[in-house]
Design a protein around this motif. Structure first.
Motif, PDB file in Angstrom:
ATOM      1  N   ALA A   1       0.403   7.088  -6.410  1.00 35.10           N
ATOM      2  CA  ALA A   1      -0.815   7.892  -6.521  1.00 35.10           C
ATOM      3  C   ALA A   1      -0.552   9.365  -6.224  1.00 35.10           C
ATOM      4  N   ASN A   2       0.454   9.627  -5.396  1.00 33.28           N
ATOM      5  CA  ASN A   2       0.818  11.003  -5.060  1.00 33.28           C
ATOM      6  C   ASN A   2       1.738  11.637  -6.094  1.00 33.28           C
ATOM      7  N   GLY A   3       1.986  10.916  -7.184  1.00 34.71           N
ATOM      8  CA  GLY A   3       2.751  11.478  -8.278  1.00 34.71           C
ATOM      9  C   GLY A   3       4.237  11.212  -8.258  1.00 34.71           C
ATOM     10  N   MET A   4       4.701  10.404  -7.322  1.00 36.87           N
ATOM     11  CA  MET A   4       6.127  10.087  -7.302  1.00 36.87           C
ATOM     12  C   MET A   4       6.466   9.188  -8.485  1.00 36.87           C
ATOM     13  N   SER A   5       7.599   9.445  -9.086  1.00 39.84           N
ATOM     14  CA  SER A   5       8.039   8.599 -10.187  1.00 39.84           C
ATOM     15  C   SER A   5       8.683   7.329  -9.621  1.00 39.84           C
ATOM     16  N   GLU A   6       8.765   6.336 -10.465  1.00 36.20           N
ATOM     17  CA  GLU A   6       9.425   5.093 -10.071  1.00 36.20           C
ATOM     18  C   GLU A   6      10.859   5.370  -9.631  1.00 36.20           C
ATOM     19  N   ASN A   7      11.565   6.189 -10.400  1.00 39.95           N
ATOM     20  CA  ASN A   7      12.955   6.511 -10.053  1.00 39.95           C
ATOM     21  C   ASN A   7      13.056   7.215  -8.713  1.00 39.95           C
ATOM     22  N   SER A   8      12.124   8.114  -8.438  1.00 41.67           N
ATOM     23  CA  SER A   8      12.125   8.835  -7.177  1.00 41.67           C
ATOM     24  C   SER A   8      11.891   7.883  -6.007  1.00 41.67           C
TER      25      SER A   8
ATOM     26  N   GLY B   1       0.795  -1.219   0.000  1.00 44.40           N
ATOM     27  CA  GLY B   1       0.000   0.000   0.000  1.00 44.40           C
ATOM     28  C   GLY B   1       0.827   1.268   0.000  1.00 44.40           C
ATOM     29  N   ASP B   2       1.992   1.229   0.642  1.00 43.37           N
ATOM     30  CA  ASP B   2       2.861   2.414   0.656  1.00 43.37           C
ATOM     31  C   ASP B   2       3.377   2.734  -0.736  1.00 43.37           C
ATOM     32  N   ILE B   3       3.729   1.704  -1.485  1.00 43.49           N
ATOM     33  CA  ILE B   3       4.195   1.921  -2.854  1.00 43.49           C
ATOM     34  C   ILE B   3       3.068   2.501  -3.703  1.00 43.49           C
ATOM     35  N   LEU B   4       1.886   1.936  -3.566  1.00 40.22           N
ATOM     36  CA  LEU B   4       0.743   2.426  -4.336  1.00 40.22           C
ATOM     37  C   LEU B   4       0.427   3.876  -3.991  1.00 40.22           C
ATOM     38  N   GLU B   5       0.511   4.208  -2.712  1.00 42.07           N
ATOM     39  CA  GLU B   5       0.238   5.577  -2.281  1.00 42.07           C
ATOM     40  C   GLU B   5       1.266   6.552  -2.852  1.00 42.07           C
ATOM     41  N   MET B   6       2.533   6.162  -2.851  1.00 40.82           N
ATOM     42  CA  MET B   6       3.571   7.037  -3.414  1.00 40.82           C
ATOM     43  C   MET B   6       3.315   7.284  -4.900  1.00 40.82           C
TER      44      MET B   6
ATOM     45  N   LEU C   1      14.208  -1.017  -2.010  1.00 38.95           N
ATOM     46  CA  LEU C   1      13.301  -1.485  -3.053  1.00 38.95           C
ATOM     47  C   LEU C   1      14.018  -1.677  -4.381  1.00 38.95           C
ATOM     48  N   GLU C   2      13.450  -2.549  -5.198  1.00 36.05           N
ATOM     49  CA  GLU C   2      13.928  -2.789  -6.549  1.00 36.05           C
ATOM     50  C   GLU C   2      12.800  -2.460  -7.523  1.00 36.05           C
ATOM     51  N   LYS C   3      13.166  -2.200  -8.761  1.00 37.70           N
ATOM     52  CA  LYS C   3      12.182  -1.834  -9.785  1.00 37.70           C
ATOM     53  C   LYS C   3      11.065  -2.869  -9.864  1.00 37.70           C
ATOM     54  N   GLU C   4      11.409  -4.126  -9.776  1.00 33.26           N
ATOM     55  CA  GLU C   4      10.423  -5.196  -9.869  1.00 33.26           C
ATOM     56  C   GLU C   4       9.446  -5.170  -8.703  1.00 33.26           C
ATOM     57  N   ASP C   5       9.857  -4.623  -7.549  1.00 33.06           N
ATOM     58  CA  ASP C   5       8.957  -4.515  -6.403  1.00 33.06           C
ATOM     59  C   ASP C   5       7.791  -3.585  -6.731  1.00 33.06           C
ATOM     60  N   ILE C   6       8.082  -2.516  -7.441  1.00 34.61           N
ATOM     61  CA  ILE C   6       7.031  -1.569  -7.822  1.00 34.61           C
ATOM     62  C   ILE C   6       6.083  -2.231  -8.823  1.00 34.61           C
ATOM     63  N   SER C   7       6.639  -2.931  -9.785  1.00 34.08           N
ATOM     64  CA  SER C   7       5.800  -3.650 -10.755  1.00 34.08           C
ATOM     65  C   SER C   7       4.940  -4.698 -10.052  1.00 34.08           C
ATOM     66  N   ALA C   8       5.524  -5.377  -9.087  1.00 31.85           N
ATOM     67  CA  ALA C   8       4.786  -6.402  -8.340  1.00 31.85           C
ATOM     68  C   ALA C   8       3.632  -5.779  -7.564  1.00 31.85           C
ATOM     69  N   ALA C   9       3.863  -4.629  -6.951  1.00 32.08           N
ATOM     70  CA  ALA C   9       2.810  -3.947  -6.197  1.00 32.08           C
ATOM     71  C   ALA C   9       1.656  -3.558  -7.111  1.00 32.08           C
ATOM     72  N   LEU C  10       1.984  -3.047  -8.286  1.00 34.18           N
ATOM     73  CA  LEU C  10       0.937  -2.663  -9.240  1.00 34.18           C
ATOM     74  C   LEU C  10       0.164  -3.883  -9.745  1.00 34.18           C
ATOM     75  N   LEU C  11       0.863  -4.946 -10.040  1.00 31.62           N
ATOM     76  CA  LEU C  11       0.198  -6.163 -10.503  1.00 31.62           C
ATOM     77  C   LEU C  11      -0.703  -6.723  -9.409  1.00 31.62           C
ATOM     78  N   TYR C  12      -0.201  -6.773  -8.196  1.00 30.62           N
ATOM     79  CA  TYR C  12      -0.982  -7.286  -7.073  1.00 30.62           C
ATOM     80  C   TYR C  12      -2.270  -6.472  -6.905  1.00 30.62           C
ATOM     81  N   ALA C  13      -2.149  -5.153  -6.928  1.00 26.06           N
ATOM     82  CA  ALA C  13      -3.314  -4.284  -6.783  1.00 26.06           C
ATOM     83  C   ALA C  13      -4.300  -4.505  -7.929  1.00 26.06           C
ATOM     84  N   SER C  14      -3.792  -4.657  -9.131  1.00 20.19           N
ATOM     85  CA  SER C  14      -4.644  -4.888 -10.294  1.00 20.19           C
ATOM     86  C   SER C  14      -5.430  -6.184 -10.144  1.00 20.19           C
TER      87      SER C  14
END
Length: 80
Positions: A40-47, A33-38, A55-68
């Motif tokens: 949603a608040n407009g933070m870029s993946e790089n930021s 949820g923290d990744i999703l919130e960041m 965190l790793e890039k794949e963690d962000i992708s995993a969070a989005l997939l899980y939420a989807s």
């Protein structure tokens, strides 16, 4: 679901007693949820990755997939 998505979902862990059983990233105290919130608040993946080097890039992708999948009411089974 393809093999890549299956591998991504292995990064999402639900451990009773850790973060009240909320889904986290790789068993760490970092809720999905923290990744999703960041995002949603407009933070870029790089930021996000710069501010949270654990965190790793794949963690962000995993969070989005899980939420989807949760939004689609797809059952995600986590084997311990």
């Amino acid at each position: 679901m393809n093999v890549y998505q299956q591998e991504l979902l292995k990064r999402i862990t639900i451990i009773p007693g850790l973060m009240s059983g909320k889904p986290t990233i790789r068993g760490m105290r970092f809720p999905v949820g923290d990744i999703l919130e960041m995002l949603a608040n407009g933070m870029s993946e790089n930021s996000i990755l710069e501010q949270h080097p654990i965190l790793e890039k794949e963690d962000i992708s995993a969070a989005l997939l899980y939420a989807s999948l949760k939004m689609k009411n797809t059952v995600v089974i986590h084997a311990a």
